[in-house]
Design a protein around this motif. Structure first.
Motif, short mmCIF file in Angstrom:
data_model
loop_
_atom_site.label_atom_id
_atom_site.label_comp_id
_atom_site.label_asym_id
_atom_site.label_seq_id
_atom_site.Cartn_x
_atom_site.Cartn_y
_atom_site.Cartn_z
N THR A 37 64.61 -9.25 1.79
CA THR A 37 64.53 -9.67 3.43
C THR A 37 63.43 -10.46 3.65
O THR A 37 62.32 -10.30 3.00
CB THR A 37 64.30 -8.44 3.99
OG1 THR A 37 65.37 -7.34 3.89
CG2 THR A 37 64.12 -8.75 5.74
N ILE A 38 63.69 -11.81 4.11
CA ILE A 38 62.59 -12.51 4.49
C ILE A 38 62.08 -12.50 5.84
O ILE A 38 62.82 -12.36 6.82
CB ILE A 38 63.18 -14.02 4.63
CG1 ILE A 38 63.72 -14.54 3.40
CG2 ILE A 38 62.15 -15.18 4.95
CD1 ILE A 38 63.18 -14.45 2.06
N VAL A 39 60.76 -12.28 5.86
CA VAL A 39 59.90 -11.95 7.27
C VAL A 39 59.13 -13.53 7.27
O VAL A 39 58.27 -13.67 6.66
CB VAL A 39 59.09 -10.86 7.04
CG1 VAL A 39 58.01 -10.64 8.40
CG2 VAL A 39 59.69 -9.44 6.96
N THR A 40 59.48 -14.13 8.30
CA THR A 40 58.87 -15.41 8.62
C THR A 40 58.75 -15.70 9.94
O THR A 40 58.77 -14.75 10.67
CB THR A 40 59.84 -16.50 8.27
OG1 THR A 40 59.33 -17.79 7.96
CG2 THR A 40 61.21 -16.64 8.71
N THR A 41 58.39 -16.79 10.23
CA THR A 41 57.87 -17.27 11.63
C THR A 41 59.07 -17.85 12.31
O THR A 41 59.74 -18.87 11.55
CB THR A 41 56.65 -17.93 11.77
OG1 THR A 41 55.66 -17.57 11.03
CG2 THR A 41 56.02 -18.02 13.11
N HIS A 42 59.57 -17.87 13.67
CA HIS A 42 60.45 -18.61 14.18
C HIS A 42 60.02 -19.96 14.12
O HIS A 42 59.05 -20.49 14.34
CB HIS A 42 60.66 -18.14 15.61
CG HIS A 42 62.15 -18.53 16.17
ND1 HIS A 42 62.39 -19.96 16.48
CD2 HIS A 42 63.40 -17.80 16.33
CE1 HIS A 42 63.69 -19.88 16.88
NE2 HIS A 42 64.18 -18.85 16.74
N ARG A 66 62.89 -13.41 12.01
CA ARG A 66 61.99 -14.49 12.55
C ARG A 66 61.01 -13.86 13.79
O ARG A 66 61.61 -13.47 14.66
CB ARG A 66 62.60 -15.61 12.86
CG ARG A 66 63.54 -16.22 11.99
CD ARG A 66 64.45 -17.45 12.26
NE ARG A 66 65.46 -17.82 11.29
CZ ARG A 66 65.02 -18.79 10.15
NH1 ARG A 66 63.69 -19.36 10.09
NH2 ARG A 66 65.85 -19.24 9.27
N THR A 67 59.70 -13.96 13.51
CA THR A 67 58.85 -13.29 14.54
C THR A 67 58.14 -14.51 15.38
O THR A 67 58.38 -15.83 15.21
CB THR A 67 57.83 -12.65 13.82
OG1 THR A 67 56.63 -13.70 13.40
CG2 THR A 67 58.39 -11.68 12.66
N LEU A 83 47.97 -17.16 10.40
CA LEU A 83 47.07 -16.52 11.19
C LEU A 83 47.80 -16.41 12.61
O LEU A 83 47.65 -15.26 13.20
CB LEU A 83 45.76 -17.46 11.12
CG LEU A 83 44.62 -16.58 12.05
CD1 LEU A 83 44.08 -15.59 11.25
CD2 LEU A 83 43.34 -17.66 11.77
N ARG A 84 48.44 -17.42 13.18
CA ARG A 84 49.00 -17.16 14.54
C ARG A 84 50.09 -16.25 14.44
O ARG A 84 50.25 -15.55 15.59
CB ARG A 84 49.66 -18.64 14.77
CG ARG A 84 48.55 -19.83 15.05
CD ARG A 84 49.15 -20.91 15.58
NE ARG A 84 50.02 -21.76 14.83
CZ ARG A 84 51.32 -21.97 14.99
NH1 ARG A 84 51.95 -21.54 16.20
NH2 ARG A 84 51.90 -22.80 14.19
N ALA A 85 50.78 -16.05 13.22
CA ALA A 85 51.96 -15.10 13.14
C ALA A 85 51.17 -13.50 12.74
O ALA A 85 52.26 -12.76 12.49
CB ALA A 85 53.03 -15.57 12.32
#
Length: 427
Positions: A37-42, A66-67, A83-85
């Motif tokens: 499962t990939i957890v990444t930033t939108h 995507r967060t 850092l932002r995410a």
């Protein structure tokens, strides 16, 4: 099927090199018993424009979370995506842990701040975690010796955060052993506590198959003009400029010695600029002008979409792989270069694992150097003359078995084996 969450600050359709670490692992991990499962930033939070062709290379059934991330503006105070995410990635990972959907958490860095997530999740939910060093976190780079500068502050923070982040790590991986050996030296408890594993990015022939099927034209040069077009694609590292200077010295000498080479050689540096989106942020051009190579060397500083890069490599006359004076540096582009089925001209530190790989694969010309001694200009010029005017390369003579051992699939297999070892130790 065991489940691993891969944290990647950037993922497709992002167009940064780090995207491919998680992308290529995710393509093959299922073969070896691990569901990723990939957890990444939108992607709406990325600073770079999306590359939708790259997104097409991802399996449709891959689970990608995507967060959100803190905004960049109106005043850009924090640019680092990790850092932002960070709080939003933590929330997503905590949800996976609570729901029992994560047997292991593996974090690719950079972004280095994402490494903090491992200990946070482990401390609260007991999920074992690892950190993958795509690049070193702690080190001395140009600017880190200037007190109170941004680079200095970043280096000081890294020296404080890394020990905290790795304290409970069960797995430490990297592109090559030298990428994490210093981590083990700084944190000796990891030598007995953590499993370690090194695996290159690898390459995927499937990527090139898709490009070939599209039959795209080249846009940076005319592949049919009779010239010898050699392509370097990727960022310029801070400690690669000494190698670049030596190469340009050799090009200048070769052009004066060999008129046919002077007439036909063209070198293209793609995506080497100061910013992925700045078409005028030249890093290589000042060296081109200093050595008087304006008629033979061309820089395209803005980042080019990944599929277009593969297309230009595939239609080039040869691929340039340039190393760094840092011993640990192993260019991921070496495997991509071989898969282009074009001869490789490489100038690498002799400690780089890419040097041995390219030689074992019989993929082209490899010139190495060691600490404090770059290759002689004359020898490099002669090697360039042979490469351009008398190439001795054929794809059917490449040792593809060696390439398979360094493929993305082999990399995923090595990661899966390391994950299995972690779970076996815990049992």
């Amino acid at each position: 099927m065991k489940r691993v969450a891969l944290v990647a600050g950037h993922f497709t359709p992002g167009n940064l090199a780090s995207v491919h670490r998680a992308r290529l692992w995710a393509r093959h991990l299922g073969e070896f018993g691990w569901e990723p499962t990939i957890v990444t930033t939108h992607y709406r939070h990325y600073e770079e424009p999306p590359d939708w062709d790259l997104d097409a290379l991802v399996a449709r059934d891959l689970r990608v979370i995507r967060t959100r991330a803190l905004p960049l503006g109106p005043v850009r105070l924090i640019g680092d995506i990790g850092l932002r995410a960070l709080p939003f990635h933590h929330r997503a990972l905590a949800r996976l842990a609570r729901q029992g959907e994560m047997d292991f958490l593996h974090i690719t860095i950079p972004s280095n701040y994402a490494a903090l997530l491992g200990r946070l999740i482990h401390g609260r939910y007991g999920v074992p975690y690892g950190i993958d060093y795509i690049d070193p976190w702690v080190g001395e780079w140009p600017g880190t010796d200037v007190r109170f500068s941004r680079m200095w502050a970043s280096a000081q923070l890294a020296r404080r955060l890394e020990p905290w982040a790795v304290r409970d790590a069960a797995l430490i991986t990297g592109v090559a052993p030298l990428y994490y050996e210093d981590v083990l030296a700084r944190n000796p408890h990891l030598r007995t506590q953590a499993v370690t594993a090194a695996m290159p990015y690898g390459g995927s022939a499937l990527d090139f198959s898709m490009v070939e099927a599209q039959n795209r034209p080249t846009t940076l040069f005319d592949a049919t003009d009779g010239n010898v077009h050699i392509v370097y694609a990727g960022a310029m590292l801070p400690r690669a400029y000494a190698v670049l200077e030596r190469l340009f010295e050799a090009v200048r000498l070769a052009r004066s010695r060999y008129p046919e080479l002077a007439a036909r050689l063209r070198m293209h540096f793609v995506g080497t600029g100061k910013s992925p989106t700045d078409p005028h942020g030249h890093n290589v051009l000042p060296y081109v002008e200093r050595f008087g190579l304006g008629q033979v060397v061309f820089e395209h500083p803005a980042r080019v979409p990944y599929v277009d890069v593969l297309n230009h490599l595939r239609q080039s006359s040869g691929v340039l792989v340039l190393g760094s004076t840092e011993r640990h540096y192993t260019p991921s582009k070496a495997f991509q270069a071989v898969l282009s089925r074009k001869p490789v001209f490489a100038v690498l530190h002799d400690a780089s694992t890419a040097a041995a790989f390219l030689r074992d694969a019989h993929a082209g010309t490899v010139t190495t150097f060691d600490e404090g001694r770059l290759p002689p200009v004359e020898a490099l010029a002669d090697a360039l003359e042979v490469f351009v005017l008398r190439p001795d390369y054929a794809p059917d003579r490449v040792n593809w078995a060696v390439c398979e051992a360094h493929s993305a699939r082999a990399s995923a297999k090595a990661l899966a084996a390391a994950l299995d070892e972690v779970l076996a130790r815990r049992r």
